[in-house]
Design a protein around this motif. Structure first.
Motif, PDB file in Angstrom:
ATOM      1  N   HIS A  24       0.831  -1.205   0.000  1.00  0.00           N
ATOM      2  CA  HIS A  24       0.000   0.000   0.000  1.00  0.00           C
ATOM      3  C   HIS A  24       0.865   1.256   0.000  1.00  0.00           C
ATOM      4  O   HIS A  24       0.621   2.203  -0.739  1.00  0.00           O
ATOM      5  CB  HIS A  24      -0.945  -0.015   1.209  1.00  0.00           C
ATOM      6  N   ARG A  25       1.908   1.246   0.833  1.00  0.00           N
ATOM      7  CA  ARG A  25       2.822   2.383   0.895  1.00  0.00           C
ATOM      8  C   ARG A  25       3.476   2.637  -0.462  1.00  0.00           C
ATOM      9  O   ARG A  25       3.590   3.773  -0.915  1.00  0.00           O
ATOM     10  CB  ARG A  25       3.886   2.107   1.958  1.00  0.00           C
ATOM     11  N   LYS A  26       3.919   1.568  -1.130  1.00  0.00           N
ATOM     12  CA  LYS A  26       4.560   1.716  -2.446  1.00  0.00           C
ATOM     13  C   LYS A  26       3.576   2.221  -3.490  1.00  0.00           C
ATOM     14  O   LYS A  26       3.938   3.040  -4.342  1.00  0.00           O
ATOM     15  CB  LYS A  26       5.182   0.392  -2.881  1.00  0.00           C
ATOM     16  N   LEU A  27       2.343   1.731  -3.454  1.00  0.00           N
ATOM     17  CA  LEU A  27       1.334   2.227  -4.394  1.00  0.00           C
ATOM     18  C   LEU A  27       1.111   3.722  -4.204  1.00  0.00           C
ATOM     19  O   LEU A  27       1.073   4.483  -5.181  1.00  0.00           O
ATOM     20  CB  LEU A  27       0.015   1.472  -4.202  1.00  0.00           C
ATOM     21  N   CYS A  28       0.957   4.144  -2.955  1.00  0.00           N
ATOM     22  CA  CYS A  28       0.744   5.573  -2.672  1.00  0.00           C
ATOM     23  C   CYS A  28       1.944   6.403  -3.097  1.00  0.00           C
ATOM     24  O   CYS A  28       1.787   7.481  -3.689  1.00  0.00           O
ATOM     25  CB  CYS A  28       0.438   5.776  -1.196  1.00  0.00           C
ATOM     26  N   THR A  29       3.149   5.904  -2.839  1.00  0.00           N
ATOM     27  CA  THR A  29       4.364   6.605  -3.247  1.00  0.00           C
ATOM     28  C   THR A  29       4.434   6.756  -4.762  1.00  0.00           C
ATOM     29  O   THR A  29       4.916   7.758  -5.274  1.00  0.00           O
ATOM     30  CB  THR A  29       5.610   5.861  -2.725  1.00  0.00           C
ATOM     31  N   ALA A  30       3.894   5.756  -5.473  1.00  0.00           N
ATOM     32  CA  ALA A  30       3.898   5.784  -6.942  1.00  0.00           C
ATOM     33  C   ALA A  30       2.755   6.625  -7.505  1.00  0.00           C
ATOM     34  O   ALA A  30       2.598   6.718  -8.724  1.00  0.00           O
ATOM     35  CB  ALA A  30       3.813   4.363  -7.483  1.00  0.00           C
ATOM     36  N   GLY A  31       1.949   7.224  -6.630  1.00  0.00           N
ATOM     37  CA  GLY A  31       0.873   8.090  -7.091  1.00  0.00           C
ATOM     38  C   GLY A  31      -0.440   7.377  -7.342  1.00  0.00           C
ATOM     39  O   GLY A  31      -1.368   7.961  -7.893  1.00  0.00           O
ATOM     40  N   VAL A  32      -0.546   6.117  -6.963  1.00  0.00           N
ATOM     41  CA  VAL A  32      -1.784   5.360  -7.137  1.00  0.00           C
ATOM     42  C   VAL A  32      -2.737   5.716  -5.998  1.00  0.00           C
ATOM     43  O   VAL A  32      -2.337   5.772  -4.837  1.00  0.00           O
ATOM     44  CB  VAL A  32      -1.495   3.832  -7.139  1.00  0.00           C
ATOM     45  N   ASP A  33      -3.999   5.975  -6.332  1.00  0.00           N
ATOM     46  CA  ASP A  33      -5.009   6.254  -5.311  1.00  0.00           C
ATOM     47  C   ASP A  33      -5.433   4.918  -4.714  1.00  0.00           C
ATOM     48  O   ASP A  33      -6.227   4.185  -5.300  1.00  0.00           O
ATOM     49  CB  ASP A  33      -6.201   6.975  -5.924  1.00  0.00           C
ATOM     50  N   ALA A  34      -4.866   4.578  -3.572  1.00  0.00           N
ATOM     51  CA  ALA A  34      -5.126   3.286  -2.934  1.00  0.00           C
ATOM     52  C   ALA A  34      -5.577   3.495  -1.501  1.00  0.00           C
ATOM     53  O   ALA A  34      -5.037   4.341  -0.798  1.00  0.00           O
ATOM     54  CB  ALA A  34      -3.859   2.436  -2.958  1.00  0.00           C
ATOM     55  N   ASP A  35      -6.588   2.739  -1.110  1.00  0.00           N
ATOM     56  CA  ASP A  35      -7.068   2.759   0.269  1.00  0.00           C
ATOM     57  C   ASP A  35      -6.752   1.409   0.896  1.00  0.00           C
ATOM     58  O   ASP A  35      -6.835   0.378   0.235  1.00  0.00           O
ATOM     59  CB  ASP A  35      -8.583   2.960   0.335  1.00  0.00           C
TER      60      ASP A  35
END
Length: 61
Positions: free
Chosen positions: A15-26
């Motif tokens: 989740h942290r990596k997705l958010c860092t990559a700019g992905v809108d993830a909950d």
């Protein structure tokens, strides 16, 4: 304090990596809930379903 299961730690890292990559993830974690919920109308199931509907609506689904 007990260590979280490795699956949860891996999920948090992803989740942290997705958010860092700019992905809108909950990421929503419910205590003692099996994958996909309890399969009924428990308060936790209703909260999970509402969170899913909100995320999908936010993205046009």
């Amino acid at each position: 304090m007990p260590k979280p299961p490795p699956q949860l730690s891996n999920t948090v890292r992803m989740h942290r990596k997705l958010c860092t990559a700019g992905v809108d993830a909950d990421l929503h974690v419910f205590e003692a809930m099996p994958h996909g919920g309890f399969g009924g109308d428990t308060p936790e199931d209703l909260d999970r379903a509402a969170a899913q509907r909100h995320f999908l609506a936010k993205h046009g689904f």
